[in-house]
Motif scaffolding. Structure first.
Motif, PDB file in Angstrom:
ATOM      1  N   UNK A 292      10.799  -3.454 -10.014  1.00  0.00           N
ATOM      2  CA  UNK A 292      11.697  -2.395  -9.524  1.00  0.00           C
ATOM      3  C   UNK A 292      11.428  -2.092  -8.063  1.00  0.00           C
ATOM      4  N   UNK A 293      10.162  -2.116  -7.694  1.00  0.00           N
ATOM      5  CA  UNK A 293       9.809  -1.889  -6.279  1.00  0.00           C
ATOM      6  C   UNK A 293      10.374  -2.994  -5.400  1.00  0.00           C
ATOM      7  N   UNK A 294      10.258  -4.235  -5.870  1.00  0.00           N
ATOM      8  CA  UNK A 294      10.776  -5.380  -5.103  1.00  0.00           C
ATOM      9  C   UNK A 294      12.293  -5.312  -4.996  1.00  0.00           C
ATOM     10  N   UNK A 295      12.961  -4.874  -6.081  1.00  0.00           N
ATOM     11  CA  UNK A 295      14.429  -4.817  -6.118  1.00  0.00           C
ATOM     12  C   UNK A 295      14.987  -3.491  -5.614  1.00  0.00           C
ATOM     13  N   UNK A 296      14.100  -2.644  -5.072  1.00  0.00           N
ATOM     14  CA  UNK A 296      14.498  -1.332  -4.531  1.00  0.00           C
ATOM     15  C   UNK A 296      15.190  -0.451  -5.572  1.00  0.00           C
ATOM     16  N   UNK A 297      14.680  -0.513  -6.802  1.00  0.00           N
ATOM     17  CA  UNK A 297      15.158   0.380  -7.860  1.00  0.00           C
ATOM     18  C   UNK A 297      14.240   1.599  -7.878  1.00  0.00           C
ATOM     19  N   UNK A 298      14.831   2.766  -7.815  1.00  0.00           N
ATOM     20  CA  UNK A 298      14.048   4.004  -7.766  1.00  0.00           C
ATOM     21  C   UNK A 298      13.155   4.132  -9.003  1.00  0.00           C
ATOM     22  N   UNK A 299      11.981   4.715  -8.816  1.00  0.00           N
ATOM     23  CA  UNK A 299      11.023   4.883  -9.936  1.00  0.00           C
ATOM     24  C   UNK A 299      11.585   5.789 -11.033  1.00  0.00           C
ATOM     25  N   UNK A 300      12.545   6.624 -10.668  1.00  0.00           N
ATOM     26  CA  UNK A 300      13.132   7.540 -11.662  1.00  0.00           C
ATOM     27  C   UNK A 300      14.483   7.047 -12.197  1.00  0.00           C
TER      28      UNK A 300
END
Length: 589
Positions: A292-300
């Motif tokens: 998710x961090x690599x794909x720029x998906x928010x942690x929430x």
């Protein structure tokens, strides 16, 4: 009986729930609208299954990675793994693809179903979807009223998408309202106990809804408004994957062997994938966080993270099963055996599954007709000539074969016709008629089926002609007139030559053009002979070497033999000369 009881039980339970908790109505209506949208989507895409979709499936299954990719992309596009499954079963039943290739499509379809989660999480829950849904419905209804099948198909697809998104809108609204009365997140269970409970719940919901895509949409909408915890949503997604196999198993109870094999493969694949995902749910969850961090998906952004999790464990399942696909194929073939020793009058390729799509229907009709010719007509005609089939297939000189074949086989042509041909011929005509009346066919497809019916009718006529010829051949064997015997031996030689060339034409693929040219010449000669008198018979009459009665039989059989030659070659051209182009045309158009 089980399915009927389950259905009525479900209706009663739903009625009780809606009566006791009216707030559940909006969510239920949303689910119903979404399911209706998926049905319309499937119906819309069925219009195109006679062309590009079948062509893609047939052309992309020669390699395992291709069939997996095709299954994934097609399922993602049409949002219906069940439609891909139906086509796959139909193609396997018709012999267009192997079981291993079909397994690749089914495994790929499992990956393709993850597109629903991305569609809902990345699009359906991010904008005011109801406005777009209404526009799709308007255009969809306009298109669906058009007469052209392709426009109707487009209309159903648009309307299906409209209902799909409208269902998501109502489900989300329903959960928002529902939260004012009951907060389902209060019932969250952490740890492996929660994984087991919510996986089981996911299985139950999917069994009820009969659609893992609908279950995922329900999970995502509930997750988006905070009605369920992220950890429990992961377990629900795993349960949805396992639950969809129950639908496949129930559907396969009355299916043919191909359907049972694919349903079992689906069950094994999803079961193993589910168990692995349950066991490694926390490591997989951490992997999702990293990606998710690599794909720029928010942690929430838990809905997108759930979609990512769903994709990861389905891809992981395929990777785990790939090394065992051949073993799985062998197991399924051994466990669900076809009836090997079918009765001689029992169709070998015709079953209800092939009548789902034009390509599989025509392929099965061609294969059944070829089987009828190869195993019945060829035998009956050769035995009517008192010649063994193996002699015809050999390279032995034709004169030698005729000379040594001087024993009456005492063949009962009528009996062989009733035992080996009549029932199968009737089944072929029945299936051809059903295909023409129930399937959406192009002009080329209609002509293809008509040609198959013509070929079968000619085979029946050939057998009737062979019966009349056999009577005189057997009669002449017991007569002392050598001149008469020579004439009938010449007839036998002509027909044997045609049978041999047809055999080589259908078996020697590398020399097909050579034997095709020979058949055309033989057919041309037969046509000329029908119009011209037999000079050798005229000579025998002038020299009083045969009686008037003998001459009459010879003239009748002369016409009969040339007619048989023409029909035999017509059948060969219809069933073997055009077969590839017929099937290809059907898939392409």
């Amino acid at each position: 009986m089980i399915r009927k009881s389950f259905f009525f039980g479900l209706l009663i339970c739903l009625g009780v729930i809606l009566y006791l908790n009216p707030n559940f109505k909006t969510i239920s209506a949303g689910v119903a609208i979404l399911l209706f949208g998926m049905i319309m989507l499937e119906e819309g895409f069925k219009v195109f299954t006679k062309g590009p979709l079948q062509n893609i499936l047939k052309k992309t299954t020669n390699k395992l990675y291709k069939s997996i990719t095709a299954g994934a992309l097609l399922t993602a596009l049409i949002q219906s793994s069940s439609l891909v499954s139906v086509i796959t079963i139909s193609f396997i039943s018709a012999g267009l693809i192997t079981l291993a290739e079909g397994l690749g499509l089914i495994f790929g379809a499992n990956i393709g179903t993850t597109a629903t989660a991305w569609l809902v999480a990345g699009f359906g829950l991010k904008i005011k979807i109801s406005a777009l849904a209404m526009s799709m419905l308007v255009f969809g209804i306009i298109f669906s009223f058009q007469k052209k099948p392709s426009f109707k198909g487009i209309g159903n697809v648009l309307a299906g998408l409209g209902f799909f998104f409208l269902g998501i809108h109502y489900m989300k609204e329903g959960f928002d309202v529902f939260k004012e009365y009951i907060d389902l997140s209060e019932y969250a269970v952490s740890g492996f106990l929660g994984v087991l409970i919510y996986t089981g719940l996911g299985i139950i919901i999917t069994t009820v809804l009969q659609s893992s895509s609908a279950t995922l949409a329900l999970i995502l909408t509930a997750l988006s408004v905070g009605q369920i915890e992220y950890e429990n949503a992961l377990a629900l997604a795993i349960g949805a994957n396992i639950g969809t196999t129950i639908t496949a198993v129930l559907g396969a109870l009355s299916a043919n062997s191909a359907g049972k094999r694919l349903a079992t493969a689906h069950f094994i694949f999803n079961g193993i994938t589910g168990l692995v995902a349950m066991t490694f749910i926390y490591p997989l969850s951490r992997l999702v966080n990293s990606l998710s961090e690599i794909l720029y998906i928010s942690t929430t952004n838990y809905t997108l993270k759930l979609a990512l999790f769903h994709t990861i464990f389905n891809v992981l399942g395929v990777l785990l099963m790939l090394p065992f696909i051949k073993r799985l194929e062998r197991f399924l073939l051994r466990f669900f055996k076809e009836k090997i020793n079918k009765d001689v009058d029992e169709p070998k390729y015709l079953n209800p599954a092939v009548l789902k799509f034009p390509g599989s229907a025509i392929s099965a009709l061609v294969k059944e007709s070829q089987y009828l010719y190869k195993n019945s007509v060829f035998e009956i005609v050769s035995h009517a000539l008192n010649i063994h089939r193996e002699d015809i297939k050999s390279e032995e000189n034709l004169k030698t074969i005729i000379k040594k074949s001087n024993i009456d086989f005492k063949t009962d042509i009528q009996d062989l016709y009733y035992k080996k041909v009549k029932t199968i011929y009737g089944e072929i005509i029945k299936y051809a008629s059903i295909a023409q009346s129930t399937l959406s066919l192009t002009n080329k497809q209609i002509k293809a089926i008509t040609d198959i019916k013509i070929a079968n009718r000619k085979m029946v006529e050939i057998i009737k002609d062979a019966r009349e010829l056999n009577k005189n051949i057997s009669l002449v064997l017991n007569m002392d007139n050598q001149y008469l015997q020579n004439e009938y031996d010449n007839y036998r030689k002509k027909l044997t030559k045609v049978l041999r060339v047809i055999y080589l034409f259908r078996t020697e693929e590398n020399n097909a053009e050579k034997y095709d040219a020979k058949l055309k010449q033989l057919k041309k000669n037969a046509k000329l002979n029908i119009r011209q008198s037999n000079k050798s018979i005229d000579r025998l009459i002038r020299k009083n070497l045969i009686t008037a009665e003998m001459a009459s039989s010879l003239f009748n059989d002369y016409t009969n033999v040339n007619d048989m030659i023409k029909k035999l070659i017509d059948v060969a051209e219809l069933l073997y000369g055009k077969v590839d182009s017929l099937i290809e045309d059907n898939v392409k158009n």
